[in-house]
Design a protein around this motif. Structure first.
Motif, PDB file in Angstrom:
ATOM      1  N   TYR A  67      23.172  10.173 -49.483  1.00 33.06           N
ATOM      2  CA  TYR A  67      24.466  10.220 -50.244  1.00 33.06           C
ATOM      3  C   TYR A  67      25.505   9.218 -49.644  1.00 33.06           C
ATOM      4  O   TYR A  67      26.107   8.563 -50.112  1.00 33.06           O
ATOM      5  CB  TYR A  67      25.045  11.680 -50.589  1.00 33.06           C
ATOM      6  N   SER A  68      25.365   9.268 -48.152  1.00 30.72           N
ATOM      7  CA  SER A  68      26.558   8.384 -47.648  1.00 30.72           C
ATOM      8  C   SER A  68      26.159   7.015 -47.606  1.00 30.72           C
ATOM      9  O   SER A  68      27.041   6.214 -47.653  1.00 30.72           O
ATOM     10  CB  SER A  68      26.753   8.958 -46.026  1.00 30.72           C
ATOM     11  N   HIS A  71      27.053   5.789 -51.268  1.00 28.95           N
ATOM     12  CA  HIS A  71      28.489   5.135 -51.263  1.00 28.95           C
ATOM     13  C   HIS A  71      28.922   4.437 -50.280  1.00 28.95           C
ATOM     14  O   HIS A  71      29.782   3.392 -50.777  1.00 28.95           O
ATOM     15  CB  HIS A  71      29.258   6.879 -50.979  1.00 28.95           C
ATOM     16  N   ASP A  72      28.329   4.053 -49.153  1.00 29.08           N
ATOM     17  CA  ASP A  72      28.709   3.150 -48.471  1.00 29.08           C
ATOM     18  C   ASP A  72      28.468   1.776 -48.980  1.00 29.08           C
ATOM     19  O   ASP A  72      28.984   0.664 -48.665  1.00 29.08           O
ATOM     20  CB  ASP A  72      27.984   3.118 -47.057  1.00 29.08           C
ATOM     21  N   LEU A  74      28.526   0.851 -52.131  1.00 30.14           N
ATOM     22  CA  LEU A  74      29.153   0.694 -53.539  1.00 30.14           C
ATOM     23  C   LEU A  74      30.203  -0.567 -53.174  1.00 30.14           C
ATOM     24  O   LEU A  74      30.578  -0.786 -52.031  1.00 30.14           O
ATOM     25  CB  LEU A  74      30.190   1.891 -53.892  1.00 30.14           C
ATOM     26  N   HIS A  90      23.674   1.401 -56.682  1.00 34.61           N
ATOM     27  CA  HIS A  90      24.400   0.755 -57.802  1.00 34.61           C
ATOM     28  C   HIS A  90      23.941  -0.385 -58.464  1.00 34.61           C
ATOM     29  O   HIS A  90      24.269  -0.526 -59.473  1.00 34.61           O
ATOM     30  CB  HIS A  90      25.806   0.755 -57.429  1.00 34.61           C
ATOM     31  N   GLU A  95      27.344   1.276 -61.167  1.00 35.77           N
ATOM     32  CA  GLU A  95      28.080   1.885 -60.156  1.00 35.77           C
ATOM     33  C   GLU A  95      28.349   3.274 -60.478  1.00 35.77           C
ATOM     34  O   GLU A  95      28.469   4.210 -59.699  1.00 35.77           O
ATOM     35  CB  GLU A  95      29.429   1.176 -60.195  1.00 35.77           C
ATOM     36  N   ILE A  99      27.684   6.592 -57.841  1.00 40.61           N
ATOM     37  CA  ILE A  99      28.448   7.520 -57.515  1.00 40.61           C
ATOM     38  C   ILE A  99      28.374   9.066 -57.822  1.00 40.61           C
ATOM     39  O   ILE A  99      28.276   9.852 -56.758  1.00 40.61           O
ATOM     40  CB  ILE A  99      30.024   7.306 -58.308  1.00 40.61           C
ATOM     41  N   GLY A 102      25.416  10.305 -55.538  1.00 36.21           N
ATOM     42  CA  GLY A 102      25.682  10.482 -54.128  1.00 36.21           C
ATOM     43  C   GLY A 102      26.284  11.926 -54.072  1.00 36.21           C
ATOM     44  O   GLY A 102      26.062  12.628 -53.587  1.00 36.21           O
ATOM     45  N   ASP A 103      27.134  12.331 -55.280  1.00 34.78           N
ATOM     46  CA  ASP A 103      27.938  13.333 -55.269  1.00 34.78           C
ATOM     47  C   ASP A 103      26.847  14.464 -55.545  1.00 34.78           C
ATOM     48  O   ASP A 103      26.760  15.687 -54.915  1.00 34.78           O
ATOM     49  CB  ASP A 103      28.786  13.643 -56.580  1.00 34.78           C
TER      50      ASP A 103
END
Length: 281
Positions: A67-68, A71-72, A74, A90, A95, A99, A102-103
């Motif tokens: 997940y990190s 998001h990194d 993005l 993404h 995108e 998101i 990742g959540d």
């Protein structure tokens, strides 16, 4: 690791079909190094404990790590297009979906960890650690320190150490702590915290070096991204040779601390530590 990889591949099966689940699975099962699960399972082996008891926690940590990375990558963060040799989440799914993917992996990680076969006190401790070390007192704190550091012209080596104690070190410390809890060795947690912090720092210095010395094919992601983003790194501050020397010194300090822990055999960990020290990607 084949058994664990098979286990990991089915961790999202219970979720309803959706493009978000597809994106979660895509990123989770990309060809990652699985360093954090390996550290957890090898630590259990070193304690003489069946590694299978650690599969749920190891999968949870890998979900958090994935997940990190989503998001990194993005556009609002590092804006990377390649991860683990594949298009970033993404780029592949958009995108908005990335998101949510990742959540989804972050929240699913806690459900996964809750499947650990252990007593309730140990399980609560593991869940607390997952939250603490990945959240605003751990990896997330390191990420915001990293973002703020990009705009700091006075960033020095101590600044970088503080950033990566949280951003890289906390998530690399988690496997050791979870394994120690599962092995019934709370007394060893302080030592594992020191080892994890050193392994995390050495790992990050290596990453900074590899960003300027490796190839896209070896690294599985874009190279020279730090320089292109104007980031201060161990290489920009110390140069390649000194950075490599510092990584080795910190790694050796972690090995010395490892020798003080009463393990059944340190060999499984020595092997993975050696692989980390000599990694090319």
């Amino acid at each position: 690791m084949n058994d664990f990889e098979q286990y990991l591949s089915h961790c999202l099966d219970e979720l309803p079909a959706s493009i978000v689940r597809d994106a979660m699975q895509y990123s989770l099962m990309a060809k990652g190094k699985r360093i954090r699960p390996l550290l957890l399972l090898k630590t259990l082996q070193a304690y003489g404990v069946d590694e299978h008891i650690g599969y749920p926690a190891a999968a949870a940590i890998e979900m958090i790590n994935t997940y990190s990375l989503i998001h990194d990558d993005l556009p609002a963060m590092d804006n990377d297009t390649l991860r683990r040799g594949m298009p970033t989440c993404h780029v592949k799914f958009g995108e908005d979906v990335a998101i949510l993917a990742g959540d989804g992996l972050l929240t699913q990680a806690f459900l996964q960890a809750a499947k650990t076969d252990c007593d309730s006190d140990t399980l609560v401790s593991i869940l607390r650690l997952l939250s603490d070390y990945s959240g605003a007192n751990g990896m997330i704190l390191g990420q915001i320190k990293d973002l703020e550091g990009e705009a700091d012209p006075n960033a020095d080596v101590e600044t970088l150490k503080d950033i990566h104690f949280y951003k890289t070190g906390r998530l690399l410390t988690l496997p050791f702590l979870c394994a120690a809890l599962l092995a019934g060795r709370k007394a060893d947690l302080d030592a594992w915290n020191k080892i994890g912090a050193d392994i995390g720092l050495s790992f990050q210095i290596q990453d900074d070096v590899l960003d300027v010395t490796s190839t896209v094919e070896e690294l599985g992601k874009n190279i020279n991204s730090d320089a292109e983003n104007g980031k201060t790194t161990y290489v920009t501050l110390l140069g390649i040779h000194q950075a490599q020397q510092d990584a080795k010194t910190i790694y050796e300090r972690a090995l010395q601390c490892l020798s003080d822990i009463p393990l059944k055999t340190a060999q499984p960990l020595l092997e993975i530590f050696e692989q980390l020290m000599n990694r090319k990607h």
